[in-house]
Design a protein around this motif. Structure first.
Motif, PDB file in Angstrom:
ATOM      1  N   ALA A 141      51.214  43.905  39.094  1.00 32.59           N
ATOM      2  CA  ALA A 141      50.396  44.583  38.088  1.00 32.59           C
ATOM      3  C   ALA A 141      51.277  45.408  37.152  1.00 32.59           C
ATOM      4  O   ALA A 141      51.115  45.375  35.924  1.00 32.59           O
ATOM      5  CB  ALA A 141      49.363  45.485  38.769  1.00 32.59           C
ATOM      6  N   GLY A 142      52.222  46.152  37.735  1.00 27.82           N
ATOM      7  CA  GLY A 142      53.115  46.956  36.921  1.00 27.82           C
ATOM      8  C   GLY A 142      53.995  46.114  36.027  1.00 27.82           C
ATOM      9  O   GLY A 142      54.226  46.452  34.853  1.00 27.82           O
ATOM     10  N   GLY A 143      54.490  44.995  36.577  1.00 28.69           N
ATOM     11  CA  GLY A 143      55.340  44.115  35.787  1.00 28.69           C
ATOM     12  C   GLY A 143      54.596  43.505  34.615  1.00 28.69           C
ATOM     13  O   GLY A 143      55.104  43.454  33.488  1.00 28.69           O
ATOM     14  N   TRP A 144      53.379  43.030  34.862  1.00 30.59           N
ATOM     15  CA  TRP A 144      52.582  42.442  33.781  1.00 30.59           C
ATOM     16  C   TRP A 144      52.298  43.480  32.699  1.00 30.59           C
ATOM     17  O   TRP A 144      52.416  43.208  31.504  1.00 30.59           O
ATOM     18  CB  TRP A 144      51.271  41.894  34.337  1.00 30.59           C
ATOM     19  CG  TRP A 144      50.474  41.155  33.298  1.00 30.59           C
ATOM     20  CD1 TRP A 144      50.511  39.821  33.018  1.00 30.59           C
ATOM     21  CD2 TRP A 144      49.528  41.727  32.374  1.00 30.59           C
ATOM     22  NE1 TRP A 144      49.652  39.518  31.985  1.00 30.59           N
ATOM     23  CE2 TRP A 144      49.041  40.672  31.565  1.00 30.59           C
ATOM     24  CE3 TRP A 144      49.060  43.016  32.152  1.00 30.59           C
ATOM     25  CZ2 TRP A 144      48.097  40.876  30.565  1.00 30.59           C
ATOM     26  CZ3 TRP A 144      48.129  43.238  31.139  1.00 30.59           C
ATOM     27  CH2 TRP A 144      47.658  42.176  30.364  1.00 30.59           C
ATOM     28  N   SER A 145      51.922  44.682  33.127  1.00 32.10           N
ATOM     29  CA  SER A 145      51.590  45.729  32.155  1.00 32.10           C
ATOM     30  C   SER A 145      52.795  46.122  31.319  1.00 32.10           C
ATOM     31  O   SER A 145      52.676  46.386  30.119  1.00 32.10           O
ATOM     32  CB  SER A 145      51.044  46.960  32.888  1.00 32.10           C
ATOM     33  OG  SER A 145      49.838  46.659  33.549  1.00 32.10           O
ATOM     34  N   ALA A 146      53.965  46.176  31.962  1.00 34.51           N
ATOM     35  CA  ALA A 146      55.176  46.538  31.217  1.00 34.51           C
ATOM     36  C   ALA A 146      55.534  45.470  30.191  1.00 34.51           C
ATOM     37  O   ALA A 146      56.037  45.775  29.104  1.00 34.51           O
ATOM     38  CB  ALA A 146      56.332  46.756  32.186  1.00 34.51           C
ATOM     39  N   ILE A 183      48.033  52.302  45.878  1.00 30.78           N
ATOM     40  CA  ILE A 183      46.987  51.358  46.282  1.00 30.78           C
ATOM     41  C   ILE A 183      46.531  51.626  47.715  1.00 30.78           C
ATOM     42  O   ILE A 183      45.333  51.674  48.008  1.00 30.78           O
ATOM     43  CB  ILE A 183      47.474  49.905  46.124  1.00 30.78           C
ATOM     44  CG1 ILE A 183      47.594  49.558  44.636  1.00 30.78           C
ATOM     45  CG2 ILE A 183      46.538  48.932  46.817  1.00 30.78           C
ATOM     46  CD1 ILE A 183      48.114  48.171  44.362  1.00 30.78           C
ATOM     47  N   VAL A 184      47.491  51.816  48.626  1.00 26.91           N
ATOM     48  CA  VAL A 184      47.131  52.097  50.022  1.00 26.91           C
ATOM     49  C   VAL A 184      46.324  53.385  50.104  1.00 26.91           C
ATOM     50  O   VAL A 184      45.280  53.454  50.758  1.00 26.91           O
ATOM     51  CB  VAL A 184      48.398  52.206  50.898  1.00 26.91           C
ATOM     52  CG1 VAL A 184      48.032  52.645  52.315  1.00 26.91           C
ATOM     53  CG2 VAL A 184      49.127  50.868  50.938  1.00 26.91           C
ATOM     54  N   SER A 185      46.820  54.422  49.416  1.00 31.50           N
ATOM     55  CA  SER A 185      46.131  55.701  49.426  1.00 31.50           C
ATOM     56  C   SER A 185      44.749  55.585  48.790  1.00 31.50           C
ATOM     57  O   SER A 185      43.756  56.088  49.327  1.00 31.50           O
ATOM     58  CB  SER A 185      46.961  56.741  48.673  1.00 31.50           C
ATOM     59  OG  SER A 185      46.246  57.942  48.537  1.00 31.50           O
ATOM     60  N   GLY A 186      44.669  54.917  47.636  1.00 34.17           N
ATOM     61  CA  GLY A 186      43.394  54.790  46.934  1.00 34.17           C
ATOM     62  C   GLY A 186      42.347  54.055  47.743  1.00 34.17           C
ATOM     63  O   GLY A 186      41.187  54.479  47.807  1.00 34.17           O
ATOM     64  N   MET A 209      42.891  54.718  40.489  1.00 31.92           N
ATOM     65  CA  MET A 209      43.886  53.881  41.161  1.00 31.92           C
ATOM     66  C   MET A 209      44.273  52.696  40.280  1.00 31.92           C
ATOM     67  O   MET A 209      45.463  52.407  40.082  1.00 31.92           O
ATOM     68  CB  MET A 209      43.336  53.381  42.498  1.00 31.92           C
ATOM     69  CG  MET A 209      44.247  52.438  43.253  1.00 31.92           C
ATOM     70  SD  MET A 209      43.463  51.846  44.779  1.00 31.92           S
ATOM     71  CE  MET A 209      42.156  50.787  44.123  1.00 31.92           C
ATOM     72  N   VAL A 210      43.272  52.004  39.737  1.00 28.75           N
ATOM     73  CA  VAL A 210      43.537  50.855  38.871  1.00 28.75           C
ATOM     74  C   VAL A 210      44.310  51.291  37.624  1.00 28.75           C
ATOM     75  O   VAL A 210      45.275  50.643  37.204  1.00 28.75           O
ATOM     76  CB  VAL A 210      42.216  50.153  38.480  1.00 28.75           C
ATOM     77  CG1 VAL A 210      42.472  49.097  37.410  1.00 28.75           C
ATOM     78  CG2 VAL A 210      41.570  49.524  39.703  1.00 28.75           C
ATOM     79  N   GLY A 211      43.908  52.416  37.035  1.00 23.87           N
ATOM     80  CA  GLY A 211      44.608  52.914  35.861  1.00 23.87           C
ATOM     81  C   GLY A 211      46.061  53.251  36.146  1.00 23.87           C
ATOM     82  O   GLY A 211      46.949  53.000  35.317  1.00 23.87           O
ATOM     83  N   SER A 212      46.315  53.792  37.338  1.00 28.32           N
ATOM     84  CA  SER A 212      47.677  54.197  37.690  1.00 28.32           C
ATOM     85  C   SER A 212      48.621  53.015  37.821  1.00 28.32           C
ATOM     86  O   SER A 212      49.817  53.139  37.521  1.00 28.32           O
ATOM     87  CB  SER A 212      47.661  54.984  39.007  1.00 28.32           C
ATOM     88  OG  SER A 212      46.921  56.166  38.872  1.00 28.32           O
ATOM     89  N   VAL A 213      48.131  51.885  38.292  1.00 27.12           N
ATOM     90  CA  VAL A 213      49.023  50.735  38.499  1.00 27.12           C
ATOM     91  C   VAL A 213      48.965  49.735  37.357  1.00 27.12           C
ATOM     92  O   VAL A 213      49.647  48.706  37.402  1.00 27.12           O
ATOM     93  CB  VAL A 213      48.703  50.018  39.837  1.00 27.12           C
ATOM     94  CG1 VAL A 213      48.937  50.947  41.007  1.00 27.12           C
ATOM     95  CG2 VAL A 213      47.286  49.471  39.856  1.00 27.12           C
TER      96      VAL A 213
END
Length: 758
Positions: A15-20, A292-295, A328-332
């Motif tokens: 998710a982070g890679g795609w967003s970047a 993600i685990v925490s969320g 959570m979704v916004g953060s990642v």
């Protein structure tokens, strides 16, 4: 500086890679989602929880009978006329003249109906010094508080003209207005204060305006989107203002925390010499995974509220679950896109003497590397790891001692005087009415439903109920019976002996339910007679909560255990995670009971001992704290596991994990404690209890639990921390590989072949 290509697998990393790579698309999709959610939610409107759905037990049955019969119960009001000293009684001409003036004044407003003089309703105290003028507010009882102001002003005018007597109004509408004003002012103060406080702490933590604004911006957009979603979802699960306020509180806490975790890791990797793209990839794979685990764990904890069967709790649970999921979704997703867009500009608006680069320069001059982290926590850990058994016994013993008062916890809905103390004038009126007319300000109401309410045997049973309610000692009267012949319903108002003392009033309620009702109305076939009112509602609510404790606790604990097991692939980590979180919650319970039930040190937090904890708080605290405490736990344990998989010894990994996360955990904890402490400064005791309980638990969790108990337990367990029985190896392997070459100088820890779960 080139670092090669970092190969990563996993939900957070992908998710982070795609967003970047697609940063403008990621930001655009997020903004579109927020706007659409708010627009559609506003258009759909919010469906609020009905009174009949909020209640449980007999109170629920009574509300449904009244609702199904189409009876609109007005908000009842009373005006207390009372001699200030001896000599004047209800027979005195001056007293009668005051009563007449009150009747005329309230009738003249045009806002009331069915005004009854105390000489007609026999609402005169035994000593003859007090009397009640009773009337009903016109219109819907739910909104009567919005229309009662002219009546209050009329009564105040009579008081000015008759100073020798006390003339004061109290009732459903006036208390509704008082409560609404206080509640609204309190929450407005908290909500307006929370964001500036969080922003101020973030400015200190990051030393740069842009970096500090990012977490707040993410939290606010997550809250705005969730407000819209609440409107949509409310058509399936009704919401209310309480759920909205809890959502704001939780949304700010987790939204800031998640962004803080991510941003600090990205900064740390850049400080270690990695280029921005690699640093962002590593932050996505590590902190993103922890988020993600925490969320998911927090969402599971919030879902526990859905098992209470109480509409308000279900609304709070669903609203909290949604805001955590959105944050959570916004953060990642959108956060990595923003960091990629900003690059080094995230350091814009640097604040002198606070910026990390200056701190790193000072550390370099002193021979300290960035990895050494907090000197304070390094010193604490040196002691803890040198004597882990002693540290465990001392810390656990201290928390168990703090927890001890919780064994005598007493819960109840707080009365008006307990909630506001003597800060509001209406509280003194409430106490005076209850002293002169025990139970008169909050009478029990018996809702009688019969096949034929006018049948002779039903009429006889109603008369018998009135007589026996007084002869049994449950009430001293006057008992008022209103017949609704067309609906075959009768409403009996019964002032309970005990008044505002809920223990005594509870015993009077038990007399009505267990003895008076069965011996009178219970003998007539086809008659329903549920008893409602404040005391009955408190008792039924308490019973419902007690009955839901086991399923809620079991659901939250079992699912949290399974999530920890799958995420870390360690039976030991899963067990210790649950045990430490329960210890943290238990300590918070102990502090609550000590301060608010027994009054120990209550003045230090501007509170007072009221003899009880408000009914809804223990279960609410358990769910909220169990979820939020996982933020720190997952973040710290993830770093310890990373270090261990890189080849460090267990003690070295513990030191590295705790010390390198000390800054971010401390910042996150300070924000949470500060925001929750704001609620501890509010005027309502229930809000003080919530604020102090949450703040104390977070403080304990971020210090004693994460800084002493967690490292001491892990040090004692050694390699057994990573134990997973062979028969559990078939569990889903939600992990990913991260690899990247080292850089120099300074040399970062090698991460070749690391296997970290998502």
């Amino acid at each position: 500086m080139g670092n090669g290509v970092t190969r990563v697998r996993g939900i957070a990393a992908r998710a982070g890679g795609w967003s970047a790579r697609h940063r403008w698309a990621a930001v655009g999709i997020w903004l579109l989602f927020v706007v659409l959610a708010m627009t559609i939610g506003s258009a759909a409107g919010r469906v609020d929880v009905r009174d009949s759905d909020e209640l449980t037990g007999e109170t629920h049955t009574a509300a449904r009978i009244i609702e199904d019969a189409g009876i609109k119960e007005p908000a009842g009001e009373s005006v207390l006329i009372q001699a200030k000293g001896g000599g004047i009684t209800a027979t005195d001409p001056r007293f009668r003249a005051t009563v007449t003036a009150v009747v005329r004044a309230v009738e003249k407003t045009g806002r009331v109906t069915d005004v009854m003089s105390p000489y007609d309703s026999k609402s005169i105290s035994k000593d003859g010094r007090s009397a009640l003028v009773r009337f009903d507010m016109r219109g819907d009882a739910d909104t009567a508080g919005e229309r009662v102001e002219p009546v209050l002003e009329a009564v105040a005018g009579v008081q000015k003209d008759h100073t020798e007597l006390r003339v004061e109004e109290i009732g459903g509408a006036s208390m509704q207005k008082t409560f609404s004003d206080a509640f609204g002012d309190d929450f407005a103060q908290a909500e307006y204060s929370a964001v500036p406080v969080a922003l101020g702490i973030l400015l200190i933590a990051f030393g740069a305006v842009v970096a500090a604004l990012l977490p707040v911006a993410l939290a606010i957009t997550a809250i705005v989107a969730t407000m819209g979603l609440m409107g949509i979802v409310s058509h399936l699960q009704p919401m209310n203002d309480t759920a909205n306020s809890v959502m704001l509180l939780v949304g700010l806490a987790v939204g800031v925390d998640y962004c803080l975790f991510y941003l600090r890791r990205e900064r740390e990797e850049r400080a270690a010499g990695r280029d921005p793209a690699t640093a962002l990839q590593i932050a996505a794979a590590t902190s993103g995974r922890a988020i993600i685990v925490s969320g998911v764990t927090v969402c599971v904890a919030m879902a526990g509220m859905l098992f209470t069967g109480i509409a308000t709790f279900e609304a709070m649970g669903l609203a909290s679950l949604m805001v955590v999921a959105v944050a959570m979704v916004g953060s990642v997703t959108v956060l990595p896109a923003l960091l990629s867009l900003l690059g080094h500009r995230v350091e814009k608006g640097r604040i002198p003497f606070l910026h990390p680069e200056k701190r790193r320069a000072r550390n370099a001059r002193r021979g300290r590397s960035a990895e050494e982290g907090s000197r304070l926590w390094a010193a604490v850990l040196k002691v803890v790891l040198a004597r882990p058994a002693v540290s465990l016994v001392v810390a656990a013993g201290a928390l168990l001692a703090i927890m001890a008062p919780a064994l005598g916890m007493k819960t109840q809905n707080l009365t008006l005087d307990q909630e506001f103390g003597d800060r509001l004038p209406i509280v003194a009126t409430y106490n005076r009415v209850n002293e002169a007319f025990p139970g008169g300000s909050e009478p029990a109401e018996v809702v009688v439903k019969a096949n034929d309410i006018n049948a002779a045997e039903v009429r006889s049973a109603l008369a018998a109920f009135r007589a026996e309610a007084i002869s049994s000692g449950a009430s001293r009267g006057p008992i008022d019976i209103k017949l609704h012949g067309a609906q075959n319903v009768a409403l009996i108002s019964v002032p309970l002996v005990g008044g505002s003392d809920l223990d005594k009033a509870g015993r009077s309620l038990d007399l009505l339910r267990d003895r008076v009702r069965p011996d009178t109305l219970g003998r007539v076939e086809g008659v329903q007679a549920p008893i409602t009112g404040q005391v009955a509602g408190s008792a039924d609510f308490n019973d419902q909560l007690v009955g839901s404790v086991v399923p809620v606790f079991a659901f939250v604990v079992v699912f949290a255990f399974l999530l920890m097991l799958v995420s870390f692939r360690s039976l030991t980590i899963a067990i210790t995670s649950i045990a430490l979180n329960l210890l943290s919650v238990g300590a918070a319970y102990g502090i609550l009971v000590a301060v608010f039930q027994h009054g120990w040190g209550a003045s230090l937090v501007g509170a007072e001992g009221v003899g009880a904890i408000i009914t809804w708080l223990p279960l609410f605290l358990f769910v909220i704290l169990f979820g939020l405490s996982m933020d720190y736990h997952v973040f710290v344990v993830s770093r310890i596991r990373e270090a261990r998989l890189r080849g460090r010894t267990t003690k070295e990994a513990i030191t590295h994990g705790v010390v390198t996360t000390a800054g971010v955990v401390t910042s996150a904890a300070v924000i949470m404690v500060a925001v929750f402490a704001i609620f501890g400064t509010l005027s309502m005791q229930s809000m003080k209890q919530m604020g102090v309980g949450l703040a104390a638990a977070v403080l304990i969790d971020a210090t004693v639990i994460r800084g002493v108990l967690l490292p001491s337990v892990m040090a004692l367990l050694g390699e057994r921390n990573w134990y997973l029985p062979k028969w559990l190896h078939r569990l889903p392997d939600l992990s990913h590989d991260e690899s990247s070459p080292a850089v120099s100088p300074p040399p970062p820890p090698a991460v070749e072949g690391e296997k970290v779960g998502v």
